[in-house]
Design a protein around this motif. Structure first.
Motif, PDB file in Angstrom:
ATOM      1  N   GLN A   1       0.841  -1.199   0.000  1.00  0.00           N
ATOM      2  CA  GLN A   1       0.000   0.000   0.000  1.00  0.00           C
ATOM      3  C   GLN A   1       0.881   1.257   0.000  1.00  0.00           C
ATOM      4  O   GLN A   1       2.079   1.195   0.272  1.00  0.00           O
ATOM      5  CB  GLN A   1      -0.878   0.037   1.254  1.00  0.00           C
ATOM      6  N   VAL A   2       0.253   2.375  -0.274  1.00  0.00           N
ATOM      7  CA  VAL A   2       0.976   3.651  -0.255  1.00  0.00           C
ATOM      8  C   VAL A   2       0.396   4.512   0.862  1.00  0.00           C
ATOM      9  O   VAL A   2      -0.826   4.611   0.999  1.00  0.00           O
ATOM     10  CB  VAL A   2       0.837   4.360  -1.618  1.00  0.00           C
ATOM     11  N   ILE A   3       1.258   5.100   1.704  1.00  0.00           N
ATOM     12  CA  ILE A   3       0.751   6.016   2.727  1.00  0.00           C
ATOM     13  C   ILE A   3       1.439   7.363   2.571  1.00  0.00           C
ATOM     14  O   ILE A   3       2.536   7.466   2.005  1.00  0.00           O
ATOM     15  CB  ILE A   3       0.979   5.478   4.166  1.00  0.00           C
ATOM     16  N   ARG A   4       0.770   8.389   3.049  1.00  0.00           N
ATOM     17  CA  ARG A   4       1.294   9.739   2.897  1.00  0.00           C
ATOM     18  C   ARG A   4       1.885  10.200   4.229  1.00  0.00           C
ATOM     19  O   ARG A   4       1.185  10.333   5.229  1.00  0.00           O
ATOM     20  CB  ARG A   4       0.170  10.680   2.454  1.00  0.00           C
TER      21      ARG A   4
ATOM     22  N   ARG B   1       5.811   3.864  -0.103  1.00  0.00           N
ATOM     23  CA  ARG B   1       5.292   2.524  -0.311  1.00  0.00           C
ATOM     24  C   ARG B   1       5.666   1.667   0.905  1.00  0.00           C
ATOM     25  O   ARG B   1       6.837   1.657   1.327  1.00  0.00           O
ATOM     26  CB  ARG B   1       5.887   1.929  -1.590  1.00  0.00           C
ATOM     27  N   VAL B   2       4.683   1.004   1.492  1.00  0.00           N
ATOM     28  CA  VAL B   2       4.952   0.129   2.636  1.00  0.00           C
ATOM     29  C   VAL B   2       5.602  -1.148   2.113  1.00  0.00           C
ATOM     30  O   VAL B   2       5.026  -1.851   1.282  1.00  0.00           O
ATOM     31  CB  VAL B   2       3.650  -0.205   3.393  1.00  0.00           C
ATOM     32  N   VAL B   3       6.843  -1.419   2.572  1.00  0.00           N
ATOM     33  CA  VAL B   3       7.519  -2.638   2.114  1.00  0.00           C
ATOM     34  C   VAL B   3       7.552  -3.718   3.184  1.00  0.00           C
ATOM     35  O   VAL B   3       7.813  -4.876   2.894  1.00  0.00           O
ATOM     36  CB  VAL B   3       8.965  -2.352   1.634  1.00  0.00           C
ATOM     37  N   GLY B   4       7.293  -3.334   4.431  1.00  0.00           N
ATOM     38  CA  GLY B   4       7.343  -4.345   5.484  1.00  0.00           C
ATOM     39  C   GLY B   4       6.524  -3.917   6.683  1.00  0.00           C
ATOM     40  O   GLY B   4       6.259  -2.729   6.876  1.00  0.00           O
ATOM     41  N   VAL B   5       6.082  -4.908   7.471  1.00  0.00           N
ATOM     42  CA  VAL B   5       5.369  -4.629   8.719  1.00  0.00           C
ATOM     43  C   VAL B   5       6.033  -5.445   9.817  1.00  0.00           C
ATOM     44  O   VAL B   5       6.212  -6.662   9.678  1.00  0.00           O
ATOM     45  CB  VAL B   5       3.879  -5.001   8.603  1.00  0.00           C
ATOM     46  N   LEU B   6       6.427  -4.787  10.898  1.00  0.00           N
ATOM     47  CA  LEU B   6       7.091  -5.489  12.005  1.00  0.00           C
ATOM     48  C   LEU B   6       6.045  -6.109  12.924  1.00  0.00           C
ATOM     49  O   LEU B   6       4.938  -5.599  13.064  1.00  0.00           O
ATOM     50  CB  LEU B   6       7.968  -4.531  12.804  1.00  0.00           C
ATOM     51  N   ASP B   7       6.445  -7.209  13.550  1.00  0.00           N
ATOM     52  CA  ASP B   7       5.553  -7.918  14.449  1.00  0.00           C
ATOM     53  C   ASP B   7       5.687  -7.310  15.856  1.00  0.00           C
ATOM     54  O   ASP B   7       6.234  -7.924  16.763  1.00  0.00           O
ATOM     55  CB  ASP B   7       5.919  -9.405  14.452  1.00  0.00           C
TER      56      ASP B   7
END
Lengths: 404, 433
Positions: free
Chosen positions: B173-176, B183-189
């Protein structure tokens, strides 16, 4: 060799007496030092910030527009805020006492000379001085033509061009001891700023332990980053109304922004010192707890001694000692023990103080704390022993004739 | 026999109910206070990155001019300037290395109706994620090439991802952020090391966390808002990229002592080389701190807590003296009774056992009370606003420690009086009756 019966009897309880003396001396050492810490922190709680603490409210605003024009935005916002009923004046600022936003500058008194002190720069729009309620003791407020933009987009380079400064008295005393600071030049940046005024007090955004707590300069620099703090001065009773309206007014004027930290100065101060208040509570609880434990220890011990000595008390009564004599005997015995404890405790108190001076930058303990502590412990001892002593005095003389 | 002695002890303690209760309360308070503070300090000095911390190091180079006074606290300014950090990054002499700085950004949710909000995060370089072993719930970090390209990519932490995308992962997804699309490339746990060891160590080291991570060079190019301390000693040029402002944290991973020692030599060589070019006039040798040494050097644990710990120990000490004195007086009062038992053939060790059991009853009761008070104390610490407050919980080791401390304290407090009292001479005591 004559020995007082009190001392003679205590030599039969050497170990117990020694323990009690030790306990009293430890209590004395800890309580005196803790009392000193409490006094120091309580004084910090009440340090004057120099601003009109009961009349200020503030709110942080961040403009989110891509091509925001901060200077124009701040002017428009301030004009709108001034229309709120109850607002006497308003200013856009960066730093406030206790707000953790500290822009410290090395201040020299000649070009390219080493800095004499690090002072916080307080910057704001015209009217900052009056809005904060700062007290000028010499000189004047800034003229309109002295203001320059902070130029935060280019490394805050406004500080190299600012023509004038108002300093706190403690900074003036440090930089120009014994001289009139008005008209002198200081170098917060690359170039000279002339001192045009002196305020008596203005505390920095972080609390400092000594005179450096008030090393501060007010500079005629207009905040020009997207985030700014609006300060409004109002009657103490209008503060919550003004705060509520301020957010509405700002959002109505320009919606694409984030408003944060809407609060009164009293709230800011209270949250800054919250930890300190907790610490005072803990220290107080510890000191009172220690005194209680020691008092209970004394009372318990004497209680056992009275039970143990019932027969000898009865004999003394039978051979003519009055109740008062018995009472005085136990009170005197206690005074002797606690007195010894306090004497040893004085040494321990200063030993502990010396330790704290090395580890925690504590100051030297004024003797008055020790004197009050010693007197309090002696009185506490007398009170603790009163109950068992009265019971001892009530032992009837006939006890002497009974066995066991 | 011990069972009988236990009954005797209870009877004897019942005879002086008030004093027995007071002794138990005193030892309970002392142990409760000590254990509360020991637990707080224990959790605060815990390893924030177990298993990895031994390999992580902070290089410190002092770039300040000669006349700059040494700060009162060494912790004031141990950050790097951009040119030095860039050199160390580029030289890549460690297994992994990353430069970083704190940032705070307004975030625009995708729904036009939602209000923008501020979030704190960190501007880092590519190795950050693999060096610290950050757990990814989805996606990955970014590459060194993307660092070079000033890529508009971002890694989110769990809480911000949930806030923006709900249960789904935002990867792709893209966030501003502020005024730029990332561009979101990763999400940490939900990665929240405590303390936030890699940041500037200050009073916020506990309790804060980073909710986004994006490339440092991108942040510099876009002039995004930085947070935290920056120290400058000159002017001119852009301060973030200048060699007269220090503001960056730098971490390296060195897997063996040999590599660490080689890295030290490399740092010395660099400093000497720069000195020859007129920089680093203070002649302070560069340092390489291991993670745990770094936290100690940065004064992570506030003075107030040390004071509280020593105060609690002092309190326990006074309580113990109190109990020794009371038990001694109590046992000595029973010299007659003990003398009779001695005369009837009881050995010293029998009396010692009897009196020892009596003091142990007090000790165990006091210990149990102390444990309850420590839990209460920790609960009240957790109600405090300090960042470390939520960590204040007892683990099994501390629980066992409390019990050992309680028993040890009471046994020590009981032994002396018991030993002193069982030394009565049988004949003498009978005579005075």
């Amino acid at each position: 060799m004559f020995r007082s019966p009190i001392i003679a009897s205590l030599t039969r309880h050497k170990l117990t007496t020694l323990l009690l003396v030790l306990q009293v001396s430890l209590t004395c050492a800890i309580v005196c030092n803790v009392a000193f810490m409490i006094a120091h922190r309580a004084a910090q709680l009440h340090t004057a910030s120099g601003v009109a603490e009961d009349e200020l409210v503030m709110i942080d605003s961040t403009d989110l527009d891509q091509d925001a024009q901060p200077l124009a935005r701040h002017d428009a916002d301030l004009a709108a805020l001034r229309t709120i009923p109850g607002v006497r004046s308003a200013a856009a600022v960066d730093a406030l006492p206790y707000n953790h936003n500290d822009w410290g500058n090395g201040i020299g008194i000649a070009k390219d000379a080493p800095a004499r002190a690090v002072a916080t720069a307080f910057n704001g729009t015209p009217g900052e001085l009056a809005t904060l309620g700062l007290h000028l003791v010499a000189g004047r407020d800034f003229h309109a033509d002295e203001y320059v933009p902070m130029d935060s987009a280019h490394d805050w380079s406004g500080i190299d061009h600012v023509p004038a400064a108002i300093v706190t008295r403690s900074l003036a005393d440090l930089l120009f001891p014994g001289q009139d600071p008005l008209g002198k030049s200081i170098y917060p940046g690359d170039n000279a700023a002339r001192i045009v005024g002196v305020v008596d007090h203005l505390a920095r955004p972080y609390l400092h332990e000594d005179a450096s707590n008030e090393y501060a300069t007010l500079l005629p620099m207009l905040p020009d980053s997207n985030t700014v703090t609006y300060v409004m001065r109002t009657a103490a009773s209008d503060r919550s109304d003004v705060l509520k309206r301020a957010a509405d007014v700002l959002n109505r004027l320009h919606g694409n922004r984030i408003l944060r930290h809407a609060r009164t100065f009293a709230e800011l101060r209270s949250s800054y010192f919250e930890h300190s208040r907790t610490m005072i509570g803990l220290l107080l609880a510890a000191a009172l707890g220690l005194l209680a434990v020691t008092a209970i220890g004394i009372a318990g011990l004497v209680n056992f001694w009275v039970q143990q000595r019932r027969r000898s008390i009865g004999i003394r009564r039978a051979v003519g000692a009055t109740r008062g004599d018995i009472l005085r005997y136990f009170l005197g015995e206690n005074l002797l023990i606690v007195g010894c404890g306090v004497a040893v405790g004085s040494l321990l108190t200063y030993a502990l103080n010396a330790l704290l001076m090395v580890h925690d930058e504590q100051a030297r303990l004024p003797p008055i704390y020790l004197m009050i502590g010693a007197a309090a412990l002696c009185m506490l001892g007398q009170l603790a022993v009163l109950g068992p002593a009265v019971r001892a005095a009530a032992v009837p003389p006939v006890t002497a004739t009974r066995s066991g | 026999m011990p069972g009988y002695y236990f009954l005797l002890a209870i009877l004897s303690l019942k005879r002086n109910k008030v004093i027995t209760a007071l002794m138990i309360v005193a030892i309970g308070l002392g142990i409760g206070a000590s254990m509360t503070m020991m637990t707080v300090l224990h959790v605060m000095s815990d390893d924030p990155l177990p298993g990895r911390s031994a390999q992580l190091f902070v290089p410190v180079i002092d770039p300040k001019p000669v006349h700059e006074d040494k700060p009162a606290r060494a912790a004031a300014d141990d950050d790097l300037t951009w040119p030095d950090a860039a050199y160390l990054l580029h030289a890549a002499r460690a297994d992994k290395q990353a430069a970083m700085a704190a940032g705070i950004l307004p975030i625009q949710p995708q729904q036009a109706t939602a209000h923008p909000f501020f979030e704190s995060g960190r501007y880092v370089t590519a190795d950050f994620f693999s060096m610290f072993g950050t757990p990814f719930a989805a996606g990955r970090g970014w590459t060194q090439q993307e660092d070079q390209d000033h890529a508009r990519v971002v890694v989110l932490n769990a809480a911000l991802n949930r806030k923006l995308f709900g249960a789904a992962s935002g990867v792709g997804q893209v966030i501003r952020l502020k005024n730029t699309d990332f561009r979101v490339v990763g999400v940490l746990d939900n990665w929240q090391p405590q303390p936030v060891f890699y940041a500037q160590i200050d009073e916020h080291a506990f309790g804060e966390d980073d909710q986004f991570f994006l490339p440092l060079q991108t942040a510099l190019e876009l002039k995004l808002e930085f947070a935290g301390r920056m120290m400058c000693w000159g002017s001119g040029g852009d301060s973030r990229s200048s060699d007269h402002c220090s503001w960056l944290q730098f971490w390296v991973q060195l897997s063996t002592p040999a590599k660490a020692s080689a890295y030290r030599d490399f740092l010395s060589g660099y400093v000497q080389d720069q000195r020859a070019r007129g920089r680093f006039p203070r002649h302070v040798e560069p340092h390489l701190y291991n993670l745990m040494d770094w936290l100690a050097f940065q004064h992570l644990i506030p003075d107030d807590l040390q004071v509280q710990l020593w105060l609690a120990f002092g309190f326990l000490g006074v309580c113990m003296l109190n109990i020794v004195g009371l038990l001694l007086a109590k046992f000595l009062r029973r010299s007659g009774e003990l003398g009779v038992r001695r005369a009837l053939g009881a050995r010293r060790r029998d009396l010692f056992l009897q009196l020892g059991i009596e003091s142990s009853v007090i000790g165990v009761a006091g210990g149990l009370l102390g444990l309850a008070l420590a839990e209460l104390g920790l609960w009240s610490v957790r109600q405090q606003p300090d960042g470390y407050a939520h960590l204040a919980r007892m683990d099994l080791a501390m629980l066992a420690g409390t019990f050992v401390l309680a028993i040890a304290a009471s046994v020590i407090a009981g032994l002396l009086p018991a030993w002193r009292a069982c030394n009565v001479a049988p004949a003498l005591q009978l005579k005075t009756q």
